[in-house]
Write an enzyme that holds these catalytic residues in place. Sequence first.
Site, PDB file in Angstrom:
ATOM      1  N   GLY A 125      -0.674  -0.158   6.527  1.00 31.46           N
ATOM      2  CA  GLY A 125      -2.048  -0.651   6.454  1.00 31.46           C
ATOM      3  C   GLY A 125      -2.122  -2.066   5.931  1.00 31.46           C
ATOM      4  O   GLY A 125      -2.890  -2.889   6.456  1.00 31.46           O
TER       5      GLY A 125
ATOM      6  N   CYS B 130       0.888  -1.162   0.000  1.00 30.80           N
ATOM      7  CA  CYS B 130       0.000   0.000   0.000  1.00 30.80           C
ATOM      8  C   CYS B 130       0.927   1.213   0.000  1.00 30.80           C
ATOM      9  O   CYS B 130       2.125   1.069  -0.255  1.00 30.80           O
ATOM     10  CB  CYS B 130      -0.983  -0.017   1.168  1.00 30.80           C
ATOM     11  SG  CYS B 130      -0.261   0.128   2.801  1.00 30.80           S
TER      12      CYS B 130
END
Length: 148
Positions: free
Chosen positions: A71, A66
């Site tokens: 995340g 990401c």
Amino acid sequence: MHVGIATDHGGFALKEELVANLRAAGHEVTDFGAYSLESGDDYPDFVTPLAQAVVAGQVDRGVAICGSGVGASVCANKIPGIRAALIHDHFSAKQGVEDDHMNILCMGGRTVGPAVAWDLVQTFLDAEYSQDERHLRRLAKVAGLEGG
């Protein structure tokens, strides 16, 4: 090796390059998306199916990307049986597999350049899980945490 890979918009360009490198190196690749650059997409929509495929044995190992890699790492680790880590260095890419049986390598598409990312992926895939008693003992303790 059969490698799964997933990203959102934050790592789309890096994923595309890594998929090409993995295939050129002779790996089988399952791409869990994103399949096009969509600035509003969400990493859990791609990382979750990747993590589920790793646990199910549909792919041997996974690469999750990401923007920062944070995340993707948090999301992947919510799936029981996943041992994912955000990696920026070769030592951790190797030792994470050997000692901790890391099965998903997480990276940031905005924090790691393509040449370093490819080196990290190769290191991750070349490493083998340790069968040393102390490592297995620790892994069993970590697995016990997943029981709730």
